[in-house]
Each structure stands twice: as structure tokens, then as C-alpha cells.
Design a protein around this motif. Structure first.
Motif, short mmCIF file in Angstrom:
data_model
loop_
_atom_site.label_atom_id
_atom_site.label_comp_id
_atom_site.label_asym_id
_atom_site.label_seq_id
_atom_site.Cartn_x
_atom_site.Cartn_y
_atom_site.Cartn_z
N GLU A 201 0.78 -0.74 0.25
CA GLU A 201 0.01 0.14 0.13
C GLU A 201 0.97 1.29 0.03
O GLU A 201 0.62 2.22 -0.78
CB GLU A 201 -1.12 0.09 1.38
N GLU A 202 1.94 1.48 1.04
CA GLU A 202 3.40 1.91 0.29
C GLU A 202 3.59 2.73 -0.55
O GLU A 202 4.62 3.47 -0.42
CB GLU A 202 4.06 1.82 1.59
N GLU A 203 3.31 1.38 -1.98
CA GLU A 203 4.42 2.12 -2.98
C GLU A 203 3.13 3.31 -3.71
O GLU A 203 2.56 2.89 -3.73
CB GLU A 203 4.87 0.89 -3.48
N CYS A 204 4.84 3.99 -4.74
CA CYS A 204 3.97 4.51 -4.99
C CYS A 204 3.25 4.36 -6.24
O CYS A 204 3.29 2.53 -6.75
CB CYS A 204 5.07 5.56 -6.14
N CYS A 205 1.49 5.24 -7.06
CA CYS A 205 0.65 4.34 -7.99
C CYS A 205 1.09 4.77 -9.38
O CYS A 205 0.85 4.63 -10.66
CB CYS A 205 -0.75 5.38 -7.42
N GLY A 206 2.53 5.86 -9.67
CA GLY A 206 3.18 6.26 -10.77
C GLY A 206 2.67 7.71 -11.20
O GLY A 206 2.73 8.64 -11.86
N GLY A 207 1.68 8.41 -10.60
CA GLY A 207 1.75 9.40 -9.94
C GLY A 207 2.43 10.68 -10.13
O GLY A 207 2.80 11.32 -10.80
N ALA A 208 2.82 10.92 -8.26
CA ALA A 208 3.99 10.89 -8.28
C ALA A 208 4.17 12.37 -8.66
O ALA A 208 4.97 13.56 -8.85
CB ALA A 208 5.58 10.82 -8.87
N GLY A 209 2.69 13.65 -8.38
CA GLY A 209 3.25 14.47 -8.37
C GLY A 209 3.19 15.09 -10.25
O GLY A 209 2.64 14.47 -10.93
N ILE A 210 4.55 15.70 -10.90
CA ILE A 210 4.16 15.48 -12.06
C ILE A 210 5.47 14.28 -13.03
O ILE A 210 4.91 14.54 -14.69
CB ILE A 210 4.45 17.08 -12.93
N TYR A 211 5.42 13.49 -12.06
CA TYR A 211 6.05 12.23 -12.35
C TYR A 211 5.71 11.48 -13.84
O TYR A 211 6.23 11.01 -14.71
CB TYR A 211 6.62 11.23 -12.08
N GLY A 212 4.34 11.07 -13.43
CA GLY A 212 3.22 10.30 -14.35
C GLY A 212 3.60 11.25 -16.06
O GLY A 212 2.80 10.66 -16.60
N ILE A 213 4.18 12.92 -16.05
CA ILE A 213 3.81 13.46 -16.90
C ILE A 213 5.28 13.46 -18.05
O ILE A 213 4.74 13.18 -18.52
CB ILE A 213 2.99 14.91 -16.67
N THR A 214 6.24 13.86 -16.69
CA THR A 214 7.77 13.72 -17.42
C THR A 214 7.86 11.90 -17.85
O THR A 214 8.66 12.69 -18.25
CB THR A 214 8.12 14.13 -16.67
N HIS A 215 7.13 11.26 -16.93
CA HIS A 215 8.30 10.02 -17.37
C HIS A 215 6.44 9.19 -17.37
O HIS A 215 6.38 8.16 -16.66
CB HIS A 215 8.49 9.88 -16.25
N GLY A 216 6.01 9.00 -18.72
CA GLY A 216 4.33 8.70 -18.45
C GLY A 216 4.84 7.50 -19.15
O GLY A 216 3.59 6.99 -18.05
N ASP A 217 5.69 7.03 -19.57
CA ASP A 217 5.84 5.35 -20.23
C ASP A 217 6.00 4.48 -18.52
O ASP A 217 5.63 3.51 -18.21
CB ASP A 217 6.54 4.93 -20.71
#
Length: 368
Positions: free
Chosen positions: A288-304
Motif C-alpha cells: 500500500e505504501e508503494e507509489c501509484c506512478g502519479g508522483a506529482g508531475i512524474y506521471g507526465i514527465t515520465h509517462g511510460d
């Protein structure tokens, strides 16, 4: 250990529950519990007389959940008494005993006056950018929950973006300008707390003291500001926790937003909100404490990579068999929600505040 007899006497419209209980001296005694409805009696029996496997090392008393043990220790063994009646100034250990005292000892006019003059604190709410644009319902629910739980909520009209996404992207000068604008809007001398319901925004506000530590004009103000910032789960779990709401028979799992658990160190508080909802089945989410991939703007700057991490999170959520996943950050709600839609899952995503708000509505706390 239990001797149970349930009956409905003709002359009384309530159910009786007889239970043999062991007192602190190890002596068995029989007590009678009375309730007007069978479901309420059975809930009382389950929570108060059965399954008490958590033992107080100091006196041997047993409890069903660790929160009740913590409260017991602070009141009974540490002598904590924080709740004062503003009419007669008698002090009580818990909010519930204070409320019972006010109900039985003071008339309606006195009770009304007491409620008006005894808020837990004066709270200003950060409306936020994404929250106000896409999750305004969460902001309004936050205000309702704070009021029901004894806080005075005030509106700050000149507030703006917290600057979190700017700081994530390295635009620290812009982040500082936004922080200073909020310092001017939120005068910390006018509030006891500044409440947030977004994990990322809350962490950004708590770090204003660091962001502006080199600013000779605003560094001290930033420290005073950050000291008063609280996540909504922190405020609602102060003292003896949030008011218990109405039942929601739903299977739910909880995802710990990174900025809340790793950034702000809040693990138990958000889950305590869910535990205030009767009949809510809470199932553990592995990792549950692992990142979902959104991470602020991370999911946009590192989309894949963001999508890949998100797919892992969605897969784990679906394996729990939950009807709904709850998480306390708008970015995580959108990231996980999009992943569930793409996976064709029927699982919904909500903020914990939304669930507790609905529970309070069902309990009749809000005027229709």
C-alpha cells in the motif's frame, strides 16, 4: 466466558444482553446491557464484550482495537483530561463523557451556548488548485466533517496555489512566490490550524519553512505557518478520534499516498477515519505504501514508467476484491482511477473524507 440471554419484555421496548465479565481483580460479575434494536445490541456485544484480545500491561483490561487501548492508557494511567465543560468548568477525560454530562446536567439553552463557545480550534482550509477545480466536493465534505467534530471553519479568500508542482519541476523561484502569497493570505495568528486534504499540497505547506529559510523577511513567518499545517486526518483523530458515523456495508482497501505516508509520516490516521464507519470491511492492500506512478508531475514527465507503475498498483487493487479503493491525494485518485478504467475494472476510487462524509449523512448528522 459469556452467558447470553436475549429477550424483549412486554412492558419494555428494548433488548437485554447479559454478559459475565472479569473485572480488574479477576472476579467474574454479570452485567446487563439494554438497547432498543437488535442490530445495535449485537454491534455492542461484538465491539464491547467479544474479541478483546489486546491487553493493557498495566491493569490487565482488554480491548478490541489498539486505539481504545491507547486512549485507555492516556486517560486511566497517565491522567490525561482535556475536555472542560464551559458551563460548570468540570473536566472530563473524553469528549463522549463531556457530551453525556452536558446532556444530563444542563438545559437546552446552556447546551447551545456551550457548543458555540467550545470549538476544538479555529481552522482555515486550503482550497487548492486541483481540489477546487476537480474535487470541490472533497473540500465541502472536509468543512462538514470539521464542524461536526467540533472545529470552527473559516474561509480564506485570497489564497492560491501551494507551489508543490513548481517545486517538483525545479521552478523554485515560482514556488517561493506562491508560498509568500499564501503566507500573506493565511495569517497564522488568526488560526489554530491550517487544514489540507491533499497529501501533496499538505507536504508542500509543511515545507514552506524549508523553502523560505533563506528569506530574511519571510523565514520566521513561514515557520509559524508550517507549524500550524495539519492533514485533515490529523485533525479528526486528535483527542478521542472522529465521531462514529452510519453504516456503509462496503468492501474497501486503502492506498497510502506517498506524500502522506513517506512525506508527512501519517500511516494510522487516515485508516482511523475508515474505522469510524460501521460495517465497512477494510481489506489490506499489499504494498500500500508503494507509489501509484502519479508522483506529482512524474506521471507526465515520465509517462511510460508512470503507466507501468500504475498498472502494478491497479493489478494489486483488483486482486483484493475490494468494491472501492480510497486514497488521500487528488493526483493518486486520478492516476489510479484512470488505470482502473483502462483495465475495465468496476472498482471505484474515492478520498477517505468522502466515505466518512457519506457515513455522517447516513447517521443523520446533517440537516436535510
Amino acid at each position: 466466558m459469556f452467558s447470553v440471554s436475549i429477550s424483549r419484555p412486554k412492558e419494555l421496548d428494548f433488548l437485554e444482553y447479559f454478559a459475565e465479565m472479569e473485572n480488574n481483580g479477576g472476579i467474574m460479575k454479570k452485567i446487563k446491557c439494554e438497547f432498543p434494536q437488535d442490530n445495535i445490541l449485537r454491534l455492542h456485544k461484538k465491539t464491547e464484550h467479544e474479541g478483546k484480545n489486546i491487553k493493557c500491561d498495566q491493569c490487565g483490561k482488554r480491548f478490541t482495537v489498539i486505539q481504545k487501548l491507547d486512549l485507555h492508557i492516556s486517560i486511566v494511567h497517565e491522567g490525561q483530561k482535556d475536555f472542560k465543560c464551559q458551563i460548570c468548568f468540570k473536566i472530563f477525560s473524553t469528549k463522549n463523557t463531556l457530551n453525556q454530562h452536558i446532556t444530563t446536567m444542563h438545559d437546552e439553552e446552556e447546551k447551545s451556548d456551550t457548543i458555540k463557545i467550545q470549538p476544538k480550534g479555529r481552522v482555515a482550509l486550503l482550497e487548492g488548485c486541483v481540489q477546487s477545480g476537480l474535487f470541490s466536493r472533497v473540500n465541502r465534505a472536509t468543512e462538514r466533517l470539521l464542524r461536526i467534530n467540533g472545529y470552527e471553519v473559516v474561509t480564506v479568500t485570497e489564497q492560491g496555489c501551494c507551489g508543490a508542482l513548481h517545486a517538483h519541476g525545479g521552478a523554485t523561484d515560482s514556488a517561493r512566490r506562491l508560498a509568500i502569497a499564501n503566507l500573506k493570505a493565511f495569517d497564522p495568528n488568526h488560526f489554530d490550524f491550517i487544514a489540507t486534504n491533499s497529501a501533496g499540497c499538505g507536504l508542500a505547506l509543511k515545507e514552506y519553512s524549508h523553502l523560505l529559510e533563506q528569506d530574511s523577511k519571510y523565514s520566521k513567518i513561514a515557520c509559524a505557518f508550517s507549524d500550524k499545517v495539519r492533514d485533515i486526518s490529523e485533525l479528526l483523530t486528535m483527542s478521542d478520534g472522529p465521531q462514529v458515523g452510519g453504516a456503509i456495508p462496503l468492501r474497501v482497501t486503502y492506498d497510502a499516498a506517498c506524500h502522506l505516508c513517506h512525506g508527512q509520516g501519517l500511516f494510522r490516521e487516515p485508516k482511523a477515519l475508515l474505522k469510524a464507519i460501521p460495517n465497512l470491511e477494510i481489506v489490506d492492500l499489499p504494498g500500500e505504501e508503494e507509489c501509484c506512478g502519479g508522483a506529482g508531475i512524474y506521471g507526465i514527465t515520465h509517462g511510460d514508467l508512470g503507466v507501468s507503475i500504475g498498472e502494478d498498483k491497479v493489478s494489486t487493487i483488483m486482486e483484493t476484491g475490494a468494491d472501492l479503493v480510497t486514497t488521500a491525494n487528488p493526483g493518486c485518485i486520478m492516476q489510479i482511477g484512470a488505470g482502473l478504467i483502462l483495465a475495465g475494472a468496476s472498482v471505484k476510487v474515492q478520498h477517505p473524507i468522502e466515505l466518512l462524509d457519506e457515513s455522517y449523512r447516513r447517521a443523520g448528522y446533517y440537516a436535510e
